[in-house]
Design a protein around this motif. Structure first.
Motif, PDB file in Angstrom:
ATOM      1  N   ASN A   1       0.803  -1.218   0.000  1.00  0.00           N
ATOM      2  CA  ASN A   1       0.000   0.000   0.000  1.00  0.00           C
ATOM      3  C   ASN A   1       0.841   1.275   0.000  1.00  0.00           C
ATOM      4  O   ASN A   1       0.314   2.365   0.210  1.00  0.00           O
ATOM      5  CB  ASN A   1      -0.970   0.007   1.191  1.00  0.00           C
ATOM      6  N   ALA A   2       2.133   1.162  -0.262  1.00  0.00           N
ATOM      7  CA  ALA A   2       3.009   2.337  -0.307  1.00  0.00           C
ATOM      8  C   ALA A   2       2.768   3.122  -1.595  1.00  0.00           C
ATOM      9  O   ALA A   2       2.238   2.589  -2.571  1.00  0.00           O
ATOM     10  CB  ALA A   2       4.469   1.905  -0.227  1.00  0.00           C
ATOM     11  N   ALA A   3       3.193   4.360  -1.588  1.00  0.00           N
ATOM     12  CA  ALA A   3       3.019   5.223  -2.763  1.00  0.00           C
ATOM     13  C   ALA A   3       3.960   4.846  -3.908  1.00  0.00           C
ATOM     14  O   ALA A   3       3.718   5.207  -5.049  1.00  0.00           O
ATOM     15  CB  ALA A   3       3.251   6.680  -2.369  1.00  0.00           C
ATOM     16  N   ASP A   4       5.017   4.131  -3.581  1.00  0.00           N
ATOM     17  CA  ASP A   4       5.973   3.733  -4.615  1.00  0.00           C
ATOM     18  C   ASP A   4       6.293   2.250  -4.507  1.00  0.00           C
ATOM     19  O   ASP A   4       5.801   1.558  -3.620  1.00  0.00           O
ATOM     20  CB  ASP A   4       7.248   4.573  -4.532  1.00  0.00           C
ATOM     21  N   SER A   5       7.139   1.784  -5.414  1.00  0.00           N
ATOM     22  CA  SER A   5       7.502   0.363  -5.432  1.00  0.00           C
ATOM     23  C   SER A   5       8.865   0.115  -4.803  1.00  0.00           C
ATOM     24  O   SER A   5       9.459  -0.939  -5.025  1.00  0.00           O
ATOM     25  CB  SER A   5       7.506  -0.142  -6.878  1.00  0.00           C
ATOM     26  N   ALA A   6       9.345   1.086  -4.026  1.00  0.00           N
ATOM     27  CA  ALA A   6      10.665   0.948  -3.420  1.00  0.00           C
ATOM     28  C   ALA A   6      10.614   0.905  -1.893  1.00  0.00           C
ATOM     29  O   ALA A   6      11.650   0.736  -1.255  1.00  0.00           O
ATOM     30  CB  ALA A   6      11.567   2.096  -3.878  1.00  0.00           C
ATOM     31  N   THR A   7       9.437   1.038  -1.313  1.00  0.00           N
ATOM     32  CA  THR A   7       9.296   1.039   0.136  1.00  0.00           C
ATOM     33  C   THR A   7       9.203  -0.395   0.642  1.00  0.00           C
ATOM     34  O   THR A   7       8.363  -1.171   0.180  1.00  0.00           O
ATOM     35  CB  THR A   7       8.039   1.838   0.558  1.00  0.00           C
ATOM     36  N   LEU A   8      10.062  -0.734   1.596  1.00  0.00           N
ATOM     37  CA  LEU A   8      10.124  -2.096   2.113  1.00  0.00           C
ATOM     38  C   LEU A   8       9.026  -2.349   3.148  1.00  0.00           C
ATOM     39  O   LEU A   8       8.698  -1.472   3.944  1.00  0.00           O
ATOM     40  CB  LEU A   8      11.485  -2.356   2.754  1.00  0.00           C
TER      41      LEU A   8
ATOM     42  N   THR B   1      24.187 -14.629  -2.257  1.00  0.00           N
ATOM     43  CA  THR B   1      24.241 -13.702  -3.377  1.00  0.00           C
ATOM     44  C   THR B   1      22.805 -13.308  -3.701  1.00  0.00           C
ATOM     45  O   THR B   1      21.867 -14.036  -3.375  1.00  0.00           O
ATOM     46  CB  THR B   1      24.963 -14.327  -4.593  1.00  0.00           C
ATOM     47  N   LEU B   2      22.631 -12.144  -4.301  1.00  0.00           N
ATOM     48  CA  LEU B   2      21.271 -11.687  -4.597  1.00  0.00           C
ATOM     49  C   LEU B   2      21.270 -10.699  -5.751  1.00  0.00           C
ATOM     50  O   LEU B   2      22.300 -10.165  -6.134  1.00  0.00           O
ATOM     51  CB  LEU B   2      20.628 -11.052  -3.357  1.00  0.00           C
ATOM     52  N   ASP B   3      20.086 -10.484  -6.290  1.00  0.00           N
ATOM     53  CA  ASP B   3      19.835  -9.501  -7.338  1.00  0.00           C
ATOM     54  C   ASP B   3      18.968  -8.407  -6.729  1.00  0.00           C
ATOM     55  O   ASP B   3      17.991  -8.704  -6.033  1.00  0.00           O
ATOM     56  CB  ASP B   3      19.070 -10.129  -8.507  1.00  0.00           C
ATOM     57  N   LEU B   4      19.270  -7.146  -7.008  1.00  0.00           N
ATOM     58  CA  LEU B   4      18.495  -6.051  -6.439  1.00  0.00           C
ATOM     59  C   LEU B   4      17.214  -5.760  -7.219  1.00  0.00           C
ATOM     60  O   LEU B   4      16.325  -5.094  -6.714  1.00  0.00           O
ATOM     61  CB  LEU B   4      19.358  -4.797  -6.327  1.00  0.00           C
ATOM     62  N   PHE B   5      17.136  -6.253  -8.444  1.00  0.00           N
ATOM     63  CA  PHE B   5      15.860  -6.204  -9.162  1.00  0.00           C
ATOM     64  C   PHE B   5      15.683  -7.501  -9.927  1.00  0.00           C
ATOM     65  O   PHE B   5      16.547  -7.913 -10.687  1.00  0.00           O
ATOM     66  CB  PHE B   5      15.760  -5.033 -10.152  1.00  0.00           C
ATOM     67  N   THR B   6      14.545  -8.135  -9.701  1.00  0.00           N
ATOM     68  CA  THR B   6      14.165  -9.306 -10.497  1.00  0.00           C
ATOM     69  C   THR B   6      12.742  -9.146 -11.013  1.00  0.00           C
ATOM     70  O   THR B   6      12.508  -9.137 -12.205  1.00  0.00           O
ATOM     71  CB  THR B   6      14.267 -10.616  -9.695  1.00  0.00           C
ATOM     72  N   ALA B   7      11.791  -8.995 -10.100  1.00  0.00           N
ATOM     73  CA  ALA B   7      10.381  -9.011 -10.507  1.00  0.00           C
ATOM     74  C   ALA B   7       9.525  -8.040  -9.697  1.00  0.00           C
ATOM     75  O   ALA B   7       8.327  -8.232  -9.573  1.00  0.00           O
ATOM     76  CB  ALA B   7       9.838 -10.433 -10.356  1.00  0.00           C
ATOM     77  N   ARG B   8      10.124  -7.012  -9.172  1.00  0.00           N
ATOM     78  CA  ARG B   8       9.385  -6.060  -8.333  1.00  0.00           C
ATOM     79  C   ARG B   8       8.416  -5.261  -9.198  1.00  0.00           C
ATOM     80  O   ARG B   8       8.834  -4.550 -10.113  1.00  0.00           O
ATOM     81  CB  ARG B   8      10.390  -5.146  -7.630  1.00  0.00           C
ATOM     82  N   PRO B   9       7.128  -5.337  -8.931  1.00  0.00           N
ATOM     83  CA  PRO B   9       6.168  -4.584  -9.750  1.00  0.00           C
ATOM     84  C   PRO B   9       6.180  -3.099  -9.384  1.00  0.00           C
ATOM     85  O   PRO B   9       6.417  -2.738  -8.237  1.00  0.00           O
ATOM     86  CB  PRO B   9       4.825  -5.216  -9.383  1.00  0.00           C
ATOM     87  N   VAL B  10       5.951  -2.258 -10.373  1.00  0.00           N
ATOM     88  CA  VAL B  10       5.876  -0.815 -10.131  1.00  0.00           C
ATOM     89  C   VAL B  10       4.411  -0.379 -10.125  1.00  0.00           C
ATOM     90  O   VAL B  10       3.552  -1.052 -10.694  1.00  0.00           O
ATOM     91  CB  VAL B  10       6.681  -0.019 -11.181  1.00  0.00           C
ATOM     92  N   LYS B  11       4.165   0.744  -9.484  1.00  0.00           N
ATOM     93  CA  LYS B  11       2.816   1.314  -9.462  1.00  0.00           C
ATOM     94  C   LYS B  11       2.510   1.894 -10.838  1.00  0.00           C
ATOM     95  O   LYS B  11       3.402   2.386 -11.524  1.00  0.00           O
ATOM     96  CB  LYS B  11       2.706   2.408  -8.393  1.00  0.00           C
TER      97      LYS B  11
END
Length: 189
Positions: free
Chosen positions: A75-82, A105-115
């Motif tokens: 429910n955040a205003a953006d797609s970057a709020t944890l 190891t990790l990737d910082l972007f894979t499938a994060r949806p944007v508003k």
């Protein structure tokens, strides 16, 4: 040897091998698998069990994969709020893996949806974030915000900020796909 990070950060030697900073001259190998999507957000008991089983199988490395999709606050205003509850689950998993001697190891972007209208310069954008992050300042800033929030926060279970924890041995900004691949396969938004 557990815990992961006991011998400091991993380094690449001039001849292309891995070694720990506190064990110079001793070549290291990593054998691992992916933990993906919801499996990154386990109960504490499940995290303890999976970390112990992975170590018993012989893994000493894990890729946290596609975790970003379920880490953001819906429910955040953006797609970057944890989401603090999801972050706590992920932090505990990291702690359990570290305790068992398993590096991450990790990737910082894979499938994060944007508003839908999150980016003023790309109204209605729902397209290829991977490509847009490479060429659009606003999308790149979104990736920076997400990354800084994740990497700068201190894991309460390990006492380390993710950016300082030697359990992390690899980091990819964007999962897969070169800019040329993204351009060839981009769909209009």
């Amino acid at each position: 040897d557990a815990p992961a990070g006991k011998y400091g950060r991993i380094k690449v030697t001039p001849n292309g091998h891995f070694e720990f900073e506190k064990l110079p001259g001793k070549q290291q190998r990593f054998y691992g698998a992916n933990i993906a999507f919801w499996a990154n957000f386990l109960s504490k008991k499940e995290a303890e069990v999976i970390a112990e089983r992975l170590a018993r199988i012989g893994y000493n490395a894990i890729r946290l994969h596609h975790f970003d999709r379920d880490l953001i606050q819906k429910n955040a205003a953006d797609s970057a709020t944890l989401d603090p509850k999801q972050l706590d689950k992920l932090d505990y998993l990291v702690f359990c893996l570290k305790k068992q001697g398993i590096y991450i190891t990790l990737d910082l972007f894979t499938a994060r949806p944007v508003k839908k209208n999150e980016f003023k310069t790309l109204p209605g954008f729902q397209g290829d974030y991977k490509l847009a992050a490479m060429i659009n300042r606003e999308v790149a800033d979104n990736l920076k915000k997400f990354s800084a929030s994740l990497l700068n926060h201190v894991n309460p279970y390990t006492g380390f900020a993710w950016k300082e924890d030697p359990v992390f041995i690899g980091l990819s900004l964007i999962n897969e796909n070169t800019i040329l691949h993204n351009i060839r396969n981009a769909s209009p938004y």
